[in-house]
Design a protein around this motif. Structure first.
Motif, short mmCIF file in Angstrom:
data_model
loop_
_atom_site.label_atom_id
_atom_site.label_comp_id
_atom_site.label_asym_id
_atom_site.label_seq_id
_atom_site.Cartn_x
_atom_site.Cartn_y
_atom_site.Cartn_z
N LEU A 155 41.72 39.17 30.26
CA LEU A 155 40.81 39.45 31.38
C LEU A 155 39.38 39.10 31.02
N ASP A 159 37.23 41.59 35.71
CA ASP A 159 38.66 41.82 35.93
C ASP A 159 39.08 43.18 35.37
N ARG A 163 40.51 46.63 37.13
CA ARG A 163 41.72 47.32 36.66
C ARG A 163 41.44 48.80 36.41
N PRO A 169 44.91 44.84 37.39
CA PRO A 169 43.99 43.81 36.93
C PRO A 169 43.98 42.62 37.89
N GLY A 171 41.55 39.01 39.09
CA GLY A 171 40.43 38.11 38.87
C GLY A 171 39.80 37.75 40.21
N GLU A 172 38.50 37.56 40.20
CA GLU A 172 37.78 37.19 41.43
C GLU A 172 37.46 35.70 41.38
N ARG A 176 36.29 32.31 38.18
CA ARG A 176 37.37 31.62 37.46
C ARG A 176 36.90 30.34 36.79
N PRO A 205 45.46 37.44 35.13
CA PRO A 205 45.49 38.22 36.37
C PRO A 205 45.68 37.35 37.61
N VAL A 207 44.54 36.22 41.31
CA VAL A 207 43.16 35.93 41.70
C VAL A 207 42.98 36.24 43.19
N SER A 235 35.68 43.24 45.44
CA SER A 235 35.66 42.29 44.32
C SER A 235 34.30 41.65 44.10
#
Length: 493
Positions: A155, A159, A163, A169, A171-172, A176, A205, A207, A235
């Motif tokens: 992560l 992230d 979580r 968990p 991801g935004e 990325r 994770p 996304v 997010s």
């Protein structure tokens, strides 16, 4: 509805509390805590989460009536810092800050294994860096294989905060592209790079989009938050892109400048096409068909910090501002030396690995104020160089960050770039942007455009003087840069 906007900055961790009309109700901040050993910079992710909870409580205690309202926790801040957890969500080692520079040999491995042009087209990053999680994971594969064997969650810092708040968990999307193992055009993980780092696909994770509602805060965390009717999590987005929303510069034709220690620029482009020769970092935007361009030059405000510390020790920033204004009431010192602000070496758009900072054209008649002017002008020249390189039509520069407290410097940037510079009187633009995304996602606001008009901060506009002398000074800057590094591949291209 209330929004606790959490900005996980590199230097400071901030929480700002807003109401549903974007009125700022409270704010709290603490310095980020790191363990530093030579080129290694680590932190405790659990301690960071505890600090954020403390700041949220501190904000709530400044306001009456929070218990009777719904609340959203919106997350923004840095991207690359790496957190590794086991299957139960417990860290398997200390988290590695993006500042951690141990993985330099692994950058060479990435260059040897993957064609740089192909990797650029996939990751959106012109070059591999020890900053990126991909390089750090490769280092761990070599030096701490047991750590990777025990890892079940790979992560980035935001992230892991998601979580901890929600139990899942995630991801935004806008963060990325700062991993070096995300395929930006396809919107998926880059399998070849993931395999090379030594981690498994199922440790990464899922996304979600920027500004997404992620559901309620889990019960174990609710017990540590100030009373409210309920809490949800949003997010948010990368800090630079949230700042664009917060300053109403998330629009075509505008460049968002962060005038902090690092000089960074973000720009929204429509129907942008990849060009391998144009070394600009590109990232997914909030809407399909748009692209966010990003460039960051380490030699930003840090150059003035260095000069003031080493040469102007007893002079405050306020006194320097007064001296510059007196010396150059029209914002120009045509006979001042020229400064190349390459104190950190590599800077976009030229990426000169051998570059160094330099004063050029020095004479006996020059004094420390002339040189201070040259430093500020040199950073303005670097800003112009990057804006020209981004391409497209630029109508305005919207500037935020600590450097904007200098009216002289703001005007100098407008003159050098020959573009209006707008400085909103909003010291927490990143938090305001995260709050806007959360209020739109919750349905409290219909759009970001509606939000821009709510409790809108005043804006100071700096118009260029139109003096041709500034253009001739920039040509001299460019001449010196090319003369010193004419035989490097970057200049020859």
């Amino acid at each position: 509805m209330l929004v606790y906007a959490v900005d996980v900055g590199t230097t400071n961790i901030k929480v700002v509390l807003y109401d549903d009309r974007l009125q700022r109700l409270a704010g709290a901040s603490r310095e980020a805590v790191y363990e530093r050993t030579e080129n290694r910079v680590e932190f405790d992710p659990g301690q960071l989460f505890d600090l954020i909870l403390d700041l949220i409580n501190e904000c709530a205690h400044q306001v009456v009536g929070t218990a009777q309202q719904d609340a959203v926790i919106a997350l923004t801040g840095q991207a690359e810092s790496l957190v590794l957890n086991d299957s139960s969500g417990q860290p398997v080692r200390a988290a590695m800050s993006w500042l951690d520079d141990r993985a330099t040999d692994e950058v060479d491995e990435l260059n040897e294994r993957f064609d740089s042009a192909d990797a650029f087209a996939i990751t959106g990053e012109p070059f591999p860096s020890s900053t990126w999680p991909a390089a750090k994971l490769r280092w761990l594969r070599t030096h701490e294989p047991r750590t990777l064997s025990a890892t079940r969650q790979v992560l980035m810092v935001k992230d892991d905060l998601i979580r901890r708040f929600t139990g899942v968990p995630l991801g935004e999307l806008t963060t990325r592209g700062f991993t070096y193992f995300w395929n930006v055009p396809k919107g998926e993980y880059w399998d070849d790079m993931v395999d090379f780092t030594g981690v498994s696909d199922d440790s990464l994770p899922d996304v979600v989009s920027a500004g997404a509602d992620l559901g309620p805060v889990r019960q174990t965390v609710l017990d540590r938050l100030p009373p409210a009717r309920g809490y949800r999590v949003n997010s948010g987005a990368l800090d630079h892109f949230c700042a664009m929303v917060g300053t109403d510069s998330y629009n075509y034709g505008l460049v968002s400048e962060s005038a902090g220690t690092v000089l960074s620029l973000s720009m929204l482009r429509k129907d942008w096409a990849f060009d391998a020769l144009t070394k600009v970092s590109f990232h997914p935007a909030f809407e399909a068909g748009d692209t966010l361009l990003f460039n960051g030059a380490d030699s930003g405000g840090v150059a003035l910090d260095w000069y003031r510390r080493e040469a102007l020790r007893e002079l405050t920033y306020e006194e320097l501002e007064e001296s510059l204004t007196t010396r150059a009431p029209r914002g120009l010192l045509p006979n001042a030396p020229v400064f190349l602000p390459y104190l950190t070496g590599v800077n976009p758009p030229d990426y000169l690995p051998l570059a160094k900072g330099a004063f050029l054209g020095l004479e006996l008649g020059h004094d420390r104020i002339d040189m201070a002017y040259a430093v500020e002008e040199g950073v303005a020249h670097l800003l112009k160089r990057n804006i020209d390189y981004l391409g497209g039509t630029v109508r305005e520069i919207v500037s935020s960050g600590g450097g904007t407290t200098s009216r002289f410097w703001n005007q100098l940037k407008a003159d050098v770039c020959d573009v209006d510079v707008l400085v909103p009187e909003e010291r927490e633009a990143t938090c305001r942007g995260a709050a806007i995304l959360a209020l739109v996602a919750s349905g409290e606001l219909s759009s970001r455009d509606e939000a821009a008009a709510l409790n809108k901060p005043a804006v100071n506009r700096y118009r260029p003087s139109g003096s041709g002398d500034h253009e001739s000074r920039y040509r001299l800057f460019d001449h010196y840069l090319r003369s010193l590094y004419a035989h490097t591949p970057e200049m020859e291209n």
